[in-house]
Design an enzyme around this catalytic site. Sequence first.
Site, PDB file in Angstrom:
ATOM      1  N   GLY A  48       0.469   4.469  -2.682  1.00 45.26           N
ATOM      2  CA  GLY A  48       0.592   6.026  -2.188  1.00 45.26           C
ATOM      3  C   GLY A  48       1.894   6.276  -1.056  1.00 45.26           C
ATOM      4  O   GLY A  48       1.903   7.196  -1.039  1.00 45.26           O
ATOM      5  N   THR A  60       6.496   8.026  -6.440  1.00 41.61           N
ATOM      6  CA  THR A  60       4.876   7.226  -5.563  1.00 41.61           C
ATOM      7  C   THR A  60       4.628   6.447  -6.759  1.00 41.61           C
ATOM      8  O   THR A  60       4.550   6.536  -8.084  1.00 41.61           O
ATOM      9  CB  THR A  60       3.824   8.137  -5.308  1.00 41.61           C
ATOM     10  OG1 THR A  60       3.772   9.000  -6.284  1.00 41.61           O
ATOM     11  CG2 THR A  60       5.054   9.113  -3.916  1.00 41.61           C
ATOM     12  N   ASP A  61       2.975   5.258  -6.411  1.00 38.85           N
ATOM     13  CA  ASP A  61       2.505   4.617  -7.157  1.00 38.85           C
ATOM     14  C   ASP A  61       1.664   4.339  -6.423  1.00 38.85           C
ATOM     15  O   ASP A  61       1.498   5.560  -5.782  1.00 38.85           O
ATOM     16  CB  ASP A  61       3.812   3.473  -7.413  1.00 38.85           C
ATOM     17  CG  ASP A  61       2.927   2.397  -5.675  1.00 38.85           C
ATOM     18  OD1 ASP A  61       2.738   2.305  -5.194  1.00 38.85           O
ATOM     19  OD2 ASP A  61       3.902   1.440  -5.585  1.00 38.85           O
ATOM     20  N   ARG A  62       0.496   3.984  -7.120  1.00 41.65           N
ATOM     21  CA  ARG A  62      -1.186   3.489  -6.638  1.00 41.65           C
ATOM     22  C   ARG A  62      -1.768   3.056  -5.131  1.00 41.65           C
ATOM     23  O   ARG A  62      -2.402   2.949  -4.588  1.00 41.65           O
ATOM     24  CB  ARG A  62      -1.511   2.681  -7.558  1.00 41.65           C
ATOM     25  CG  ARG A  62      -1.933   1.424  -7.306  1.00 41.65           C
ATOM     26  CD  ARG A  62      -3.471   1.029  -8.578  1.00 41.65           C
ATOM     27  NE  ARG A  62      -3.565  -0.420  -8.576  1.00 41.65           N
ATOM     28  CZ  ARG A  62      -4.358  -0.593  -8.437  1.00 41.65           C
ATOM     29  NH1 ARG A  62      -5.312   0.669  -9.087  1.00 41.65           N
ATOM     30  NH2 ARG A  62      -4.965  -2.113  -8.277  1.00 41.65           N
TER      31      ARG A  62
END
Lengths: 130, 130, 130, 130
Positions: free
Chosen positions: B10, B6-8
């Site tokens: 979400g 996942t990344d920021r």
Amino acid sequence: VRYPETDRMGVAHHSHFLVWFELGRTELMRATGCSYRDLEDREGIFFPVVEVQARYRAPARYDDVLDISTRMVLASGARVRFEYTISRADDGSPVATGFTEHASIGRSGRPTRLPDSVLARFAGGGPGNR
Amino acid sequence: VRYPETDRMGVAHHSHFLVWFELGRTELMRATGCSYRDLEDREGIFFPVVEVQARYRAPARYDDVLDISTRMVLASGARVRFEYTISRADDGSPVATGFTEHASIGRSGRPTRLPDSVLARFAGGGPGNR
Amino acid sequence: VRYPETDRMGVAHHSHFLVWFELGRTELMRATGCSYRDLEDREGIFFPVVEVQARYRAPARYDDVLDISTRMVLASGARVRFEYTISRADDGSPVATGFTEHASIGRSGRPTRLPDSVLARFAGGGPGNR
Amino acid sequence: VRYPETDRMGVAHHSHFLVWFELGRTELMRATGCSYRDLEDREGIFFPVVEVQARYRAPARYDDVLDISTRMVLASGARVRFEYTISRADDGSPVATGFTEHASIGRSGRPTRLPDSVLARFAGGGPGNR
């Protein structure tokens, strides 16, 4: 090319090119005066990738230095496209080309037209290298 | 979907879909009786990716369980193509589609025709899920 | 061991063991009835890693199947520790050991005592394998 | 901090610090005149990681610029140890510390004493930043 970006074939794994494409568009946007971080944090605009294509011409090996040339092709409405050429820094020989196409969405997750101020900055953007 | 995938935003970073595509073709090949590891280690044949394309339909979130459906489209001469559909395991809704095209090369790095035994096995391959 | 987890030494890059440790504690938590996703989404509790240690005994190669045995050592107050043993699935030989220590923080980012309901579930948790 | 290095907590995933440690020691070695790539390709010496430890002091966020300060602590016999301090480039505040310990092995996979020429170069190595 970082060590963990290589695989047991001894070359950079093809999935990392998408990360390098991302570095290219990040630096191109920074060069236009509107970093991607600012776009997210200040404007509340996100650029999720909706399509990606990459063609691999030659392998990239550990510790190779690569240039990433990035061009923004269209930024109209709620759609943005970046085109990339990755080449070896020493002799300029091609390594890969590709593009990414992005939706422009707001915090709500709905498509959002890019603000004119952002479009204007992009319009003047040149190539971004690393 | 693993946590570091996942990344920021979400959601799973788009580069990981290429890794999942690879899981799909790996399991498809294993199902045909010729695992990719065997192909490399025993036959000395490698499948470097020469082109990849992916379309993202819906985000994938942390801990989502995904199905990867893989189809081998052509395996003639020294070129192999796999097509992928990734969908949510719970409701079958589409997450992404894409393809990868591979050269078939030998230990020397030169294009190599796939052995008939391998082609025959592939011809009988069905979909591979995870 | 996935293909992009290998590096040009032909073995899994040491950074991926931290991802596998995470798979171990994720499955251990799921087995206790309180998945890490639920902890974040429902309880608003996050487990950022404050310390990690790993010892590498033997290399892991592409397509190797590994077992991850995870043990929760202490879950008192606002601190949680997991210990891991990774071994080859075929002969049980050791590949790596290590631990991670986590703070327990709430949505505000401040240390938060784990709810008794969560502590109780953890207390009954057994080993988690994959 | 690259975008895919962040996770859904919005911060860099702890496993990427091991990759950054690696950047630190790579640049330190390059600064001493013996790049890690040369060590592998010319001397046939590899530095597999046998132990790693990291303590996380503060989160690193997307697009943060980090300094990696690396020190080589001992390079005697067939064992090398690097120590790292990662801090924010803007205010120097600490983000993480850690060390990695490496075996020195030859192409055969057996422990190999570092050549005196390499040891001598390391002895004069200073801090490596990025």
